[in-house]
Write an enzyme that holds these catalytic residues in place. Structure first.
Site, short mmCIF file in Angstrom:
data_model
loop_
_atom_site.label_atom_id
_atom_site.label_comp_id
_atom_site.label_asym_id
_atom_site.label_seq_id
_atom_site.Cartn_x
_atom_site.Cartn_y
_atom_site.Cartn_z
N CYS A 76 0.65 7.69 -3.57
CA CYS A 76 0.45 7.38 -2.14
C CYS A 76 0.99 8.55 -1.33
O CYS A 76 2.21 8.77 -1.28
CB CYS A 76 1.19 6.09 -1.78
SG CYS A 76 1.08 5.68 -0.03
N HIS A 170 -10.49 8.46 -6.05
CA HIS A 170 -11.14 8.57 -4.74
C HIS A 170 -12.62 8.93 -4.91
O HIS A 170 -12.95 9.80 -5.71
CB HIS A 170 -10.47 9.66 -3.89
CG HIS A 170 -9.04 9.34 -3.59
ND1 HIS A 170 -8.66 8.62 -2.49
CD2 HIS A 170 -7.90 9.61 -4.28
CE1 HIS A 170 -7.34 8.47 -2.49
NE2 HIS A 170 -6.86 9.06 -3.57
N GLU A 219 -9.35 1.67 1.73
CA GLU A 219 -8.42 1.84 0.60
C GLU A 219 -8.56 0.72 -0.43
O GLU A 219 -8.62 -0.46 -0.06
CB GLU A 219 -6.97 1.85 1.10
CG GLU A 219 -6.54 3.20 1.62
CD GLU A 219 -5.03 3.32 1.70
OE1 GLU A 219 -4.32 2.86 0.78
OE2 GLU A 219 -4.57 3.92 2.67
N CYS A 228 -4.85 7.88 4.83
CA CYS A 228 -4.59 7.87 3.38
C CYS A 228 -4.32 9.32 2.97
O CYS A 228 -5.22 10.16 3.05
CB CYS A 228 -5.80 7.30 2.64
SG CYS A 228 -5.59 7.29 0.85
N GLY A 231 -6.12 10.38 -0.09
CA GLY A 231 -7.54 10.46 0.28
C GLY A 231 -7.85 11.74 1.03
O GLY A 231 -8.89 12.37 0.81
N1 LIG Z 1 -4.71 2.26 -1.94
C1 LIG Z 1 -4.27 3.33 -2.77
C2 LIG Z 1 -2.77 3.52 -2.75
C3 LIG Z 1 -2.22 3.95 -1.42
C4 LIG Z 1 -2.70 5.34 -0.96
C5 LIG Z 1 -2.06 5.73 0.32
N2 LIG Z 1 -2.35 5.00 1.48
C6 LIG Z 1 -2.01 7.24 0.57
O1 LIG Z 1 -1.54 7.62 1.66
O2 LIG Z 1 -2.31 8.03 -0.32
C7 LIG Z 1 -4.71 3.07 -4.22
O3 LIG Z 1 -4.80 1.91 -4.64
O4 LIG Z 1 -4.95 4.04 -4.94
#
Ligand SMILES: N[C@@H](CCC[C@H](N)C(=O)O)C(=O)O
Length: 287
Positions: A76, A170, A219, A228, A231
């Site tokens: 994250c 991603h 997400e 993200c 991301g």
């Molecule tokens: N939802 C993501 C985990 C969280 C990612 C985050 N918000 C970021 O800033 O990178 C997952 O399940 O991979």
């Protein structure tokens, strides 16, 4: 009634409930339910999930991240910047450059301090992106070593996908107009498409120039969020793989909650720079 001390923090609006596991104890079997409970905006605190700041045997601190559906992710980006700020401002680390352990491996953080010795910006070296389909993971592209601009279809909508893992998976789609990106309609469909055995974070990107992009995310495990970090790294890597941007160059990523600077260096490492903020502290009553 048991209580849990927490700090709510955000990176560009991507907000999590942070728990200092140097001081708190939670049974492993309770973690997923607790993440769902604290994240609930009506009966909990309200957040995109829960992040544990834990002791580590190989670094000064370890991050564990749970989405608001209770699923655990390996990385994250916004969380890493907040963990770095928390660790410095709460005396877990004294230095301004240090490693953080994640389930996806070790990363390093470098802090910028303001005049009051508070952390204003954090640069995280997120390491190398993972591009092989088996390791992202994405199914159905067995003959390819990379998934770059490959045609795919979701619910009859034809798109071109570039797939990147930053420790978490991603799927990046370039669009002409970010305001017309099918975030609400296709985000949840892409997230759970069978081609992604671990599900996926879905990102739509509109290039402004070779150094600037607009970005929106659905997400995995949390739905639409303001930002993200992993991301944004994946989107910058995807732009470079598609010859829309260049390596070793700062790329400004405009997310719904603000801006990140991403730089995919010639040595393979991806650097992410952005802010981290404390919202509030409190006690959560565990039912
Ligand atoms: N939802 C993501 C985990 C969280 C990612 C985050 N918000 C970021 O800033 O990178 C997952 O399940 O991979």
């Amino acid at each position: 009634m048991n209580t849990l001390k927490f700090t709510k923090m955000h990176g560009l609006g991507n907000n999590y409930i942070y728990v200092n596991m140097f001081e708190e104890t939670i049974a492993e079997t309770d973690l997923q339910d607790l993440a769902v409970a604290v994240s609930n905006p009506y009966t909990g605190i309200g957040s995109d999930g829960m992040i544990l700041i834990c002791p580590s045997e190989i670094a000064p601190v370890k991050m564990r991240v749970f989405n608001n559906d209770g699923s655990e992710a390996k990385n994250c980006g916004n969380g890493l910047r907040c963990v770095a700020k928390y660790a410095y401002e709460n005396g877990i680390v004294e230095q301004t450059e240090f490693h953080i352990e994640t389930l996806g491996g070790l990363v390093s953080a470098s802090l910028t301090l303001d005049d009051s010795n508070k952390v204003s910006l954090v640069t995280v070296n997120m390491g190398n992106p993972i591009l092989h389909p088996d390791r992202i993971p994405v199914k159905g592209f067995r003959k390819l070593d990379y998934i770059i601009n490959e045609p795919v279809s979701f619910k009859g909508n034809d798109l071109n996908m570039t797939a990147v893992s930053m420790g978490n998976p991603h799927a990046v789609f370039f669009v002409d107009n970010i305001n017309k990106a099918p975030l609400h309609s296709l985000g949840p469909v892409i997230e759970k498409d069978p081609m992604f055995p671990d599900w996926v974070n879905a990102e739509f990107v509109e290039m402004v120039s070779d150094k600037e992009m607009h970005f929106r995310v659905w997400e995995r495990g949390s739905g639409i969020t303001q930002a993200c970090g992993t991301g944004a790294c994946a989107a910058a890597v995807a732009a470079i793989l598609n010859h829309k941007a260049e390596r070793n160059t700062d790329i400004m990523v405009h997310l719904a909650g603000g801006d990140l600077i991403i730089n995919w260096q010639d040595n393979g490492d991806v650097l992410m720079t952005g802010p981290a903020e404390v919202i509030c502290k409190g006690e959560f009553y565990i039912k």
